[in-house]
Design a protein around this motif. Structure first.
Motif, PDB file in Angstrom:
ATOM      1  N   TRP A   1      13.203 -16.650  18.643  1.00 50.87           N
ATOM      2  CA  TRP A   1      12.390 -16.143  17.570  1.00 50.87           C
ATOM      3  C   TRP A   1      13.280 -15.666  16.314  1.00 50.87           C
ATOM      4  O   TRP A   1      13.629 -16.084  15.268  1.00 50.87           O
ATOM      5  CB  TRP A   1      11.295 -15.706  17.482  1.00 50.87           C
ATOM      6  CG  TRP A   1      10.461 -15.143  16.404  1.00 50.87           C
ATOM      7  CD1 TRP A   1       9.728 -16.149  15.630  1.00 50.87           C
ATOM      8  CD2 TRP A   1      10.101 -13.936  15.736  1.00 50.87           C
ATOM      9  NE1 TRP A   1       9.231 -15.531  14.507  1.00 50.87           N
ATOM     10  CE2 TRP A   1       9.200 -14.269  14.765  1.00 50.87           C
ATOM     11  CE3 TRP A   1      10.463 -12.815  16.116  1.00 50.87           C
ATOM     12  CZ2 TRP A   1       8.968 -13.123  13.923  1.00 50.87           C
ATOM     13  CZ3 TRP A   1       9.871 -11.841  15.353  1.00 50.87           C
ATOM     14  CH2 TRP A   1       9.348 -12.022  14.019  1.00 50.87           C
ATOM     15  N   ILE A   2      13.930 -14.498  16.698  1.00 48.78           N
ATOM     16  CA  ILE A   2      14.799 -13.798  16.012  1.00 48.78           C
ATOM     17  C   ILE A   2      16.162 -14.595  15.534  1.00 48.78           C
ATOM     18  O   ILE A   2      16.444 -14.519  14.367  1.00 48.78           O
ATOM     19  CB  ILE A   2      15.121 -12.567  16.440  1.00 48.78           C
ATOM     20  CG1 ILE A   2      13.971 -11.571  16.315  1.00 48.78           C
ATOM     21  CG2 ILE A   2      16.360 -11.727  15.440  1.00 48.78           C
ATOM     22  CD1 ILE A   2      14.176 -10.369  17.201  1.00 48.78           C
ATOM     23  N   GLU A   3      16.602 -15.297  16.585  1.00 48.97           N
ATOM     24  CA  GLU A   3      17.815 -15.986  16.223  1.00 48.97           C
ATOM     25  C   GLU A   3      17.587 -17.470  15.717  1.00 48.97           C
ATOM     26  O   GLU A   3      18.476 -18.237  15.477  1.00 48.97           O
ATOM     27  CB  GLU A   3      18.569 -16.272  17.563  1.00 48.97           C
ATOM     28  CG  GLU A   3      19.044 -14.834  18.129  1.00 48.97           C
ATOM     29  CD  GLU A   3      18.281 -14.177  19.069  1.00 48.97           C
ATOM     30  OE1 GLU A   3      17.241 -14.923  19.257  1.00 48.97           O
ATOM     31  OE2 GLU A   3      18.497 -13.074  19.627  1.00 48.97           O
ATOM     32  N   HIS A   4      16.487 -17.785  15.379  1.00 50.58           N
ATOM     33  CA  HIS A   4      16.008 -19.264  14.774  1.00 50.58           C
ATOM     34  C   HIS A   4      16.671 -20.196  15.719  1.00 50.58           C
ATOM     35  O   HIS A   4      17.357 -21.065  15.115  1.00 50.58           O
ATOM     36  CB  HIS A   4      16.460 -19.151  13.400  1.00 50.58           C
ATOM     37  CG  HIS A   4      15.931 -18.134  12.874  1.00 50.58           C
ATOM     38  ND1 HIS A   4      14.545 -17.675  12.099  1.00 50.58           N
ATOM     39  CD2 HIS A   4      16.634 -17.054  12.247  1.00 50.58           C
ATOM     40  CE1 HIS A   4      14.499 -16.706  11.525  1.00 50.58           C
ATOM     41  NE2 HIS A   4      15.858 -16.060  11.619  1.00 50.58           N
ATOM     42  N   LYS A   5      16.684 -20.470  17.050  1.00 53.94           N
ATOM     43  CA  LYS A   5      17.122 -21.550  17.813  1.00 53.94           C
ATOM     44  C   LYS A   5      16.182 -21.716  18.799  1.00 53.94           C
ATOM     45  O   LYS A   5      15.385 -21.118  19.253  1.00 53.94           O
ATOM     46  CB  LYS A   5      18.577 -21.068  17.949  1.00 53.94           C
ATOM     47  CG  LYS A   5      18.820 -19.704  18.789  1.00 53.94           C
ATOM     48  CD  LYS A   5      20.326 -19.422  18.908  1.00 53.94           C
ATOM     49  CE  LYS A   5      20.646 -17.839  19.502  1.00 53.94           C
ATOM     50  NZ  LYS A   5      21.775 -17.792  19.874  1.00 53.94           N
ATOM     51  N   LEU A   6      16.381 -22.817  19.488  1.00 59.15           N
ATOM     52  CA  LEU A   6      15.875 -23.462  20.784  1.00 59.15           C
ATOM     53  C   LEU A   6      17.115 -23.465  21.618  1.00 59.15           C
ATOM     54  O   LEU A   6      18.374 -24.247  21.311  1.00 59.15           O
ATOM     55  CB  LEU A   6      15.296 -24.817  20.490  1.00 59.15           C
ATOM     56  CG  LEU A   6      14.900 -25.611  21.518  1.00 59.15           C
ATOM     57  CD1 LEU A   6      13.734 -25.077  22.193  1.00 59.15           C
ATOM     58  CD2 LEU A   6      14.817 -26.977  21.322  1.00 59.15           C
ATOM     59  N   LEU A   7      17.042 -23.126  22.656  1.00 59.57           N
ATOM     60  CA  LEU A   7      18.104 -22.933  23.666  1.00 59.57           C
ATOM     61  C   LEU A   7      17.740 -24.006  24.698  1.00 59.57           C
ATOM     62  O   LEU A   7      16.392 -24.184  25.330  1.00 59.57           O
ATOM     63  CB  LEU A   7      18.408 -21.827  24.559  1.00 59.57           C
ATOM     64  CG  LEU A   7      18.700 -20.571  23.391  1.00 59.57           C
ATOM     65  CD1 LEU A   7      18.818 -19.321  24.442  1.00 59.57           C
ATOM     66  CD2 LEU A   7      19.983 -20.921  22.690  1.00 59.57           C
ATOM     67  N   THR A   8      18.262 -24.999  25.541  1.00 66.82           N
ATOM     68  CA  THR A   8      18.413 -25.573  26.623  1.00 66.82           C
ATOM     69  C   THR A   8      19.272 -25.122  27.695  1.00 66.82           C
ATOM     70  O   THR A   8      20.306 -25.181  27.461  1.00 66.82           O
ATOM     71  CB  THR A   8      18.536 -27.095  26.127  1.00 66.82           C
ATOM     72  OG1 THR A   8      17.749 -27.672  25.078  1.00 66.82           O
ATOM     73  CG2 THR A   8      18.148 -27.980  27.311  1.00 66.82           C
TER      74      THR A   8
END
Length: 122
Positions: A24-31
């Motif tokens: 949420w804070i970093e504005h990313k989706l990790l795979t």
């Protein structure tokens, strides 16, 4: 090694070989791979504060932007956006948005604080 200060939601691919995590804070989706290896990092202006993530039985990855009021489909690898499925500000939507797909009704279902929103997919 990856760094994510605010893991919000995660989902597992149907084959169990990939884990999708919204930060949420970093504005990313990790795979991530099953062993925890970082495979991909996805960012997009349409996913400001990504919150909900869901993987359909067919392996489609759906991510809900918590403050961007958008749901996007990301490729299985978690590297690129395939489509924007829902966009725009909905009065009842706020930052906490679980999202899932119903193959029975061909609908994306989004939970909010006050409502359950259903978007038909064609």
């Amino acid at each position: 090694m990856f760094l994510c200060f605010a893991v919000i939601k995660c989902a597992v691919s149907p084959t169990g070989d990939r884990l999708y995590i919204t930060c949420w804070i970093e504005h990313k989706l990790l795979t991530l791979a099953r062993d925890g290896t970082l495979l991909a990092t996805f960012t997009d202006p349409a996913l400001w504060t990504p919150w909900g993530v869901h993987v359909t039985p067919a392996g489609q990855v759906l991510v809900c932007g918590g403050r961007s009021y958008t749901i996007v489909q990301v490729d299985r690898e978690g590297k690129k956006k395939l489509a924007t499925l829902v966009t725009g500000r909905f009065d009842s939507m706020c930052s906490q948005r679980p999202v899932c797909y119903s193959s029975t009704t061909s609908s994306i279902i989004v939970g909010t604080d006050d409502d359950i929103l259903v978007f038909r997919v064609e």
